[in-house]
Design a protein around this motif. Structure first.
Motif, short mmCIF file in Angstrom:
data_model
loop_
_atom_site.label_atom_id
_atom_site.label_comp_id
_atom_site.label_asym_id
_atom_site.label_seq_id
_atom_site.Cartn_x
_atom_site.Cartn_y
_atom_site.Cartn_z
N GLU A 166 -5.89 2.37 -7.26
CA GLU A 166 -6.26 2.76 -5.90
C GLU A 166 -7.99 2.98 -5.85
N HIS B 121 0.79 -1.29 0.05
CA HIS B 121 -0.06 -0.09 0.03
C HIS B 121 0.75 1.31 0.05
N LEU C 271 1.26 5.06 -5.84
CA LEU C 271 0.78 4.05 -5.52
C LEU C 271 1.73 2.66 -5.92
N PHE D 184 -8.29 2.89 1.86
CA PHE D 184 -7.82 3.16 0.51
C PHE D 184 -6.92 1.65 0.22
N HIS E 123 -5.82 -1.14 -2.69
CA HIS E 123 -5.09 -1.12 -3.85
C HIS E 123 -5.42 -2.23 -4.77
#
Length: 377
Positions: A30, A16, A24, A44, A46
């Motif tokens: 994301e 992350h 990213l 958030f 990924h």
């Protein structure tokens, strides 16, 4: 007793980024899952694939798009304009007006915001006269009597704050002059043109909307006959070119930073041209997100709508809460290329706290293929 506090979680797993919307992990996409329209707690995630890469979307919940420019019939009264989207707190209509309104209007259901998409003209109201042009927001306090005299055909997005009022957002650390200085708000003037309008002979009818029904009151004179006024409540005009958007060259800011007006249970935001992020690790397109506390509405006014493909001025998209949405595949591909120095778009966004219903007017000009526009992402 119920608490408004959030469960205090601070955790992370796997690969992350440390900073949201930047740096990213390589090859990931994301997705933000947030509360309270980007103001509350958020996580958030990924993903290996774009979160909008569906091949089939079934059921009543879906992204929708409406070509409001195809609503061709001009109506002399704003209350005859078809509803586009609505709930108990907000009502959105799209109104076309070809000539001067034969009657005055008065909204007893709430404050009114007129966004001038096309056309020019003059607004006559209790407080005087205001000239208007494309890109103008015309704010009308609840109960104001008003009428429009277009000099060219008008197309107007109308937003009603039902049993509520419009205010300005809290600009916090940015200070009260950020986004736009309140000195930019123009109030009506009682000039010679307004006095001439007052002197027009004949009967004048006022169409009053209350609980979505229209009553008519007729006077043997023009009831816009005030000779002066003072106070801190009045209609105002603000043009989108007066807005100075907040931006960061290192971080893609959420839509909430572009809030222009706030009301009970919804907010009106304005997207205007702004520089793209220049930091190599920063996202340069709107991020994939689940804004599950709000229904999101976007009306496209002018320019090149970089995050949406096959969207033109006069169209509206509607993303009800409950699913992930974000940029179209074309925008993702462009992000990997050398971007333009700045966006070139003007758009009005309405974020509603309660689910919105689709009106008959919008349903008649819907693009049913919009849900498939993310395929291949």
């Amino acid at each position: 007793m119920a608490s408004r506090n959030w469960i205090p979680i601070r955790a992370a797993q796997g690969a992350h980024s440390r900073q949201a919307h930047a740096d990213l992990p390589e090859g990931t996409y994301e997705r933000e899952v947030s509360k309270e329209g980007f103001f509350g707690p958020a996580s958030f995630l990924h993903h290996k694939h774009p979160p909008t890469g569906w091949v089939k979307f079934e059921g009543p919940l879906r992204p929708r798009a409406f070509d409001l420019a195809r609503l061709n019939a001009a109506e002399p009264s704003p209350w005859a304009a078809g509803k586009v989207l609505f709930n108990a707190a907000v009502e959105i209509r799209f109104w076309k007006l070809a000539s001067a309104m034969p009657n005055l209007a008065r909204n007893a259901d709430g404050d009114q915001l007129l966004f001038v998409h096309e056309g020019e003209g003059e607004l006559f109201c209790d407080y005087g006269r205001l000239a208007y042009r494309p890109g103008d927001y015309l704010y009308l306090p609840r109960g104001t009597m008003w009428g429009l005299k277009p000099s060219t055909p008008n197309a107007i997005l109308m937003i009603q704050a039902t049993n509520s009022h419009f205010g300005l957002p809290d600009k916090g650390l940015l200070g009260g002059h950020a986004l736009f200085d309140p000195a930019m708000l123009e109030t009506p003037v009682m000039d010679a043109a307004f006095r001439a309008h007052q002197d027009e002979p004949g009967e004048f009818t006022v169409e009053i909307k209350k609980q979505d029904e229209v009553s008519r009151v007729t006077y043997p004179y023009n009831p816009l006959d005030a000779v002066g006024w003072h106070g801190d409540l009045a209609p105002v005009r603000l043009n989108v070119t007066d807005l100075r958007p907040v931006m960061s060259h290192r971080y893609h800011l959420p839509p909430s930073v572009h809030s222009t007006f706030v009301a009970d249970r919804f907010v009106v935001c304005t997207f205007t041209p702004r520089p793209f992020e220049t930091d190599p690790g920063a996202l340069k397109v709107p991020f994939f997100h689940n804004n599950d506390d709000y229904d999101e509405v976007l009306f496209y006014h002018a320019g090149d709508f970089f995050s949406r493909d096959h969207i033109e001025a006069g169209m509206m998209t509607f993303h009800p809460s409950g699913f992930t949405h974000g940029p179209h595949p074309k925008a993702l591909k462009n992000m990997l290329k050398q971007p333009k120095p700045a966006t070139d778009e003007y758009a009005v966004m309405v974020d509603a706290r309660d689910p919105l219903d689709v009106g008959e007017a919008a349903a008649s000009v819907e693009n049913p293929g919009y849900v498939d526009s993310w395929k291949g992402a």
